[in-house]
Design a protein around this motif. Structure first.
Motif, PDB file in Angstrom:
ATOM      1  N   ILE A 125     -59.814 -70.478 -17.319  1.00 51.63           N
ATOM      2  CA  ILE A 125     -59.837 -71.797 -16.687  1.00 51.63           C
ATOM      3  C   ILE A 125     -60.579 -71.663 -15.360  1.00 51.63           C
ATOM      4  O   ILE A 125     -60.128 -70.981 -14.443  1.00 51.63           O
ATOM      5  N   ILE A 142     -53.388 -77.661 -22.198  1.00 49.14           N
ATOM      6  CA  ILE A 142     -54.007 -76.351 -22.387  1.00 49.14           C
ATOM      7  C   ILE A 142     -53.098 -75.491 -23.258  1.00 49.14           C
ATOM      8  O   ILE A 142     -51.894 -75.439 -23.041  1.00 49.14           O
ATOM      9  N   CYS A 152     -49.437 -77.111 -19.955  1.00 53.15           N
ATOM     10  CA  CYS A 152     -49.862 -75.997 -20.791  1.00 53.15           C
ATOM     11  C   CYS A 152     -48.761 -75.551 -21.747  1.00 53.15           C
ATOM     12  O   CYS A 152     -47.578 -75.861 -21.563  1.00 53.15           O
TER      13      CYS A 152
END
Length: 327
Positions: A125, A142, A152
């Motif tokens: 990232i 994510i 995430c």
């Protein structure tokens, strides 16, 4: 294929009325019934993609994957697709081919297609990622990497590698080779290496060397050949099951028996690991479940529902025949 104009003509209504009906707009009950009868009679199937481009709220979820030949990515996508279908959403996939630049392009491209949300499986990232997520202004989730500012879903790479390291030590191995990938892949390259380091770091009389290869099985095979000839470890701990497969082939090429002469472990729990001979000791991650959870989470975000900032999944260690006990 029958068109919206033909549906409108057969129903005796305007084309715009049919479009409004297909996009869940306001249509009178009588008109709605007319259109539904024609659709049932003609077995008309709407073009969901074209519809979504015109609609204010789409039923499309973009999925950005690092590569299509990855077991982890493919299993995750299967889980995403299964769950999205149950939620009446559709998946649009963009492959980045392990290129960060292409990954950023895919994020913008999917946003232009008016996807309702975005699931990204990045290897890293960067600032460019964060800038892209800010600019597109749609829900983003994510999978596989962790960032404090992003929603995430992650696998416990470091903890799993730590537990695998303790298991390797418990089997009496003192001369260990760790065959990993580049640390720019934070999960597979850095965290798995760090977790294993922590497991063996305080042990006495352990000689460990760290090596690097790619995710490609043939590259791993060549790397393992060099490790065997230069270091001759009692075990090669591999960052993925594909790398372990390459290491097994290298052992076979050199007339080395697994696990009698050389033990090998993997990481990921790929389906093939169970059917290798000998069966591969590996960390099992539940990629398909991860995909299902990712789809549920992005659905919640699209609908402005609260979810945990970061969800960590579970893992298992499958202890099979590829690891021998040192006597």
């Amino acid at each position: 294929m029958i068109t919206i104009a033909e549906i409108a003509k057969m129903a005796g209504v305007a084309k715009s009325t049919v479009s409004r009906y297909l996009n869940d707009g306001s249509v009178s009950p009588v008109t709605k019934l007319k259109i539904e009868r024609v659709i049932q009679k003609t077995e008309y199937v709407p073009n969901s993609f074209a519809q979504s481009l015109k609609a204010k709220v789409t039923n499309l979820v973009g999925v950005v994957v690092p590569r299509l030949d990855s077991y982890a990515a493919s299993k995750t996508m299967i889980g995403i697709d299964q769950q999205l279908r149950e939620l009446n959403l559709k998946m649009v996939v963009a492959n980045s081919g392990l290129s960060v630049e292409r990954e950023i392009e895919n994020i913008y491209s999917l946003a232009k297609q008016k996807v309702a949300g975005l699931i990204v499986l990045p290897t890293v990232i960067t600032k460019a990622h964060l800038e892209a997520f800010y600019k597109i202004d749609i829900p983003v989730l994510i999978v596989g990497q962790k960032h404090e500012n992003l929603y995430c879903l992650v696998h416990p790479d470091e903890q799993a590698a730590f537990e695998l390291g303790k298991y390797v030590i418990s089997k009496g191995h003192k001369k260990i080779a760790f065959l990993g990938v580049a640390e720019r892949d934070v999960a597979a390259g850095f965290k798995r290496k760090e977790g294993f380091k922590k497991a063996v770091g305080k042990e006495n009389d352990i000689h460990i060397r760290f090596y690097e290869t790619t995710f490609d099985t043939e590259d791993a095979r060549n790397a393992a050949k060099n490790i065997i000839s230069d270091f001759a470890p009692s075990i090669i701990v591999c960052a993925t099951d594909n790398i372990a497969l390459g290491a097994m082939k290298a052992a076979y090429d050199n007339g080395i028996k697994v696990p009698t002469d050389l033990s090998i472990t993997g990481f990921g729990g790929y389906s093939i690991s169970e059917y290798m001979s000998p069966g591969l000791t590996t960390v099992k991650f539940h990629y398909q479940l991860a995909g299902q959870m990712a789809a549920q989470n992005i659905h919640h975000l699209i609908n402005h529902k609260e979810i945990k900032k970061c969800t960590t999944l579970k893992f298992e260690i499958f202890k099979r025949e590829s690891v021998d006990k040192i006597k």
